[in-house]
Design a protein around this motif. Structure first.
Motif, PDB file in Angstrom:
ATOM      1  N   UNK A 178       0.827  -1.206   0.000  1.00  0.00           N
ATOM      2  CA  UNK A 178       0.000   0.000   0.000  1.00  0.00           C
ATOM      3  C   UNK A 178       0.860   1.253   0.000  1.00  0.00           C
ATOM      4  N   UNK A 179       0.572   2.164  -0.931  1.00  0.00           N
ATOM      5  CA  UNK A 179       1.223   3.474  -0.919  1.00  0.00           C
ATOM      6  C   UNK A 179       0.465   4.394   0.027  1.00  0.00           C
ATOM      7  N   UNK A 180       1.188   4.997   0.956  1.00  0.00           N
ATOM      8  CA  UNK A 180       0.578   6.010   1.814  1.00  0.00           C
ATOM      9  C   UNK A 180       1.613   7.075   2.127  1.00  0.00           C
ATOM     10  N   UNK A 181       1.370   8.252   1.607  1.00  0.00           N
ATOM     11  CA  UNK A 181       2.289   9.368   1.816  1.00  0.00           C
ATOM     12  C   UNK A 181       2.349   9.689   3.300  1.00  0.00           C
ATOM     13  N   UNK A 182       3.551   9.746   3.850  1.00  0.00           N
ATOM     14  CA  UNK A 182       3.691   9.856   5.295  1.00  0.00           C
ATOM     15  C   UNK A 182       4.941  10.620   5.684  1.00  0.00           C
ATOM     16  N   UNK A 183       4.770  11.776   6.305  1.00  0.00           N
ATOM     17  CA  UNK A 183       5.912  12.530   6.818  1.00  0.00           C
ATOM     18  C   UNK A 183       6.586  11.792   7.963  1.00  0.00           C
ATOM     19  N   UNK A 184       5.825  11.000   8.713  1.00  0.00           N
ATOM     20  CA  UNK A 184       6.413  10.244   9.821  1.00  0.00           C
ATOM     21  C   UNK A 184       7.358   9.164   9.316  1.00  0.00           C
ATOM     22  N   UNK A 185       7.042   8.588   8.157  1.00  0.00           N
ATOM     23  CA  UNK A 185       7.943   7.596   7.569  1.00  0.00           C
ATOM     24  C   UNK A 185       9.306   8.217   7.289  1.00  0.00           C
TER      25      UNK A 185
END
Length: 356
Positions: free
Chosen positions: A165-172
């Protein structure tokens, strides 16, 4: 209190990537970026083969200003990860070196560095919540997580199988910053951690390309806020964009290896328009709404995208002399999401006019 790096003071008369003095303000082909429907444009620059051919500031802004990167910092973080991969200290397809995930039975232990870079780690996340305070990113960056952003990010459980799953994440990307820091030093002293990261950032990336004004921010634990917060001048954002072509400094020094640059520009398996913390001008956005402008026919274009309309784009094109050239287009400002499409389209028109 946030631990911040020492500030390197830049001159108002900044030097260009090519080594010449900055020209007088001249919007030229950048004029559409300062039209009424582009509010609020603050600064823009167009560079051809390392030479500035157009540059313009909005009212109240000049070479003396530093501008916020927002999520363009993600691409910088990915470049640094690549330095450690090339040093043999990290491996792209090995499980990410996060001790907290290595407990027996923890499925997060299977997350690879590649999946983190592709925004496909599968960690539970809400980048933009409704209301806004429900966003994981806002909570960590501005409310309850500021003392140790990486700890909050690493603690997130899985919501999908890694890689699916693609999920844009600043925490990543904060996790990636923490991986860099842990690879560079065993110290838990926030000041030591921040200084070690900053020294590496300048030595391996900024200094070789002539960037002198960059000001990276760190949280209370000394982790660089690599998903959101680096500040630098317009010209230095242009210099950074120059690396997106061949990974070379103006003097020809190879800063980013060709192999790592190719990875950054390779589509994530879960999203064709996203690479390794870098946006690609390709169709196939999961939500059907492209983040750039694939319909305008600039397939070589890659972009560092930031919140509120920050863009550093690099693409191949043709100059007025009819010969092939390499371009960097930078636009900085404060534009709400509801007004961002006109900005993206205007940049697409400029890029397409040189790509013909």
């Amino acid at each position: 209190m946030k631990i911040k790096s020492l500030l390197m003071v830049g001159s108002a008369a900044l030097m260009l990537a090519s080594g010449g003095a900055a020209p007088a303000d001249d919007a030229g082909p950048l004029t559409p970026l300062f039209a009424a429907n582009q509010a609020e444009a603050r600064a823009a620059i167009l560079i051809e083969d390392g030479r500035v051919i157009a540059k313009h500031y909005g009212v109240g802004y000049s070479d003396a200003n530093r501008f916020i990167s927002w999520s363009m910092a993600k691409s910088v973080t990915a470049m640094l990860v690549g330095e450690l991969v090339s040093d043999g200290k990290l491996q792209l397809d090995a499980p990410a070196p996060i001790a907290e995930w290595r407990k027996p039975g923890d499925p997060r232990g299977a997350i690879t560095l590649r999946q983190l870079l592709n925004m496909a780690a599968g960690l539970e996340h809400t980048e933009e919540g409704q209301p806004v305070e429900n966003s994981d990113t806002n909570q960590v960056l501005f409310v309850s997580g500021t003392q140790d952003m990486a700890a909050r990010s690493i603690a997130q459980p899985l919501e999908a199988k890694p890689g699916e799953k693609f999920e844009y994440s600043s925490l990543t990307t904060i996790i990636l910053s923490e991986i860099i820091t842990r690879t560079l030093t065993d110290s838990r002293d926030p000041r030591v951690r921040a200084q070690t990261y900053r020294d590496f950032l300048y030595a391996r990336l900024f200094t070789p390309v002539g960037i002198t004004t960059a000001f990276p921010e760190f949280d209370g634990a000394g982790t660089q806020i690599g998903g959101s917060l680096i500040h630098m001048s317009l010209d230095d954002f242009g210099r950074l964009g120059g690396l997106l072509h061949e990974g070379k400094a103006p003097d020809g020094t190879q800063v980013i290896t060709p192999e790592w640059l190719a990875f950054l520009k390779q589509s994530s398996p879960a999203n064709p328009e996203y690479g390794g913390q870098l946006w690609l001008n390709r169709p196939g956005a999961p939500d059907g709404s492209p983040s750039l402008f694939p319909q305008k026919g600039v397939p070589s274009l890659v972009s560092m995208n930031g919140h509120l309309g920050q863009y550093v784009m690099a693409f191949d094109g043709q100059g007025k002399d009819g010969k092939p050239h390499r371009y960097v287009l930078v636009r900085l400002g404060k534009t709400q999401d509801t007004n961002r499409r006109p900005v993206i389209d205007a940049m697409g028109d400029i890029a397409a006019s040189f790509a013909k």
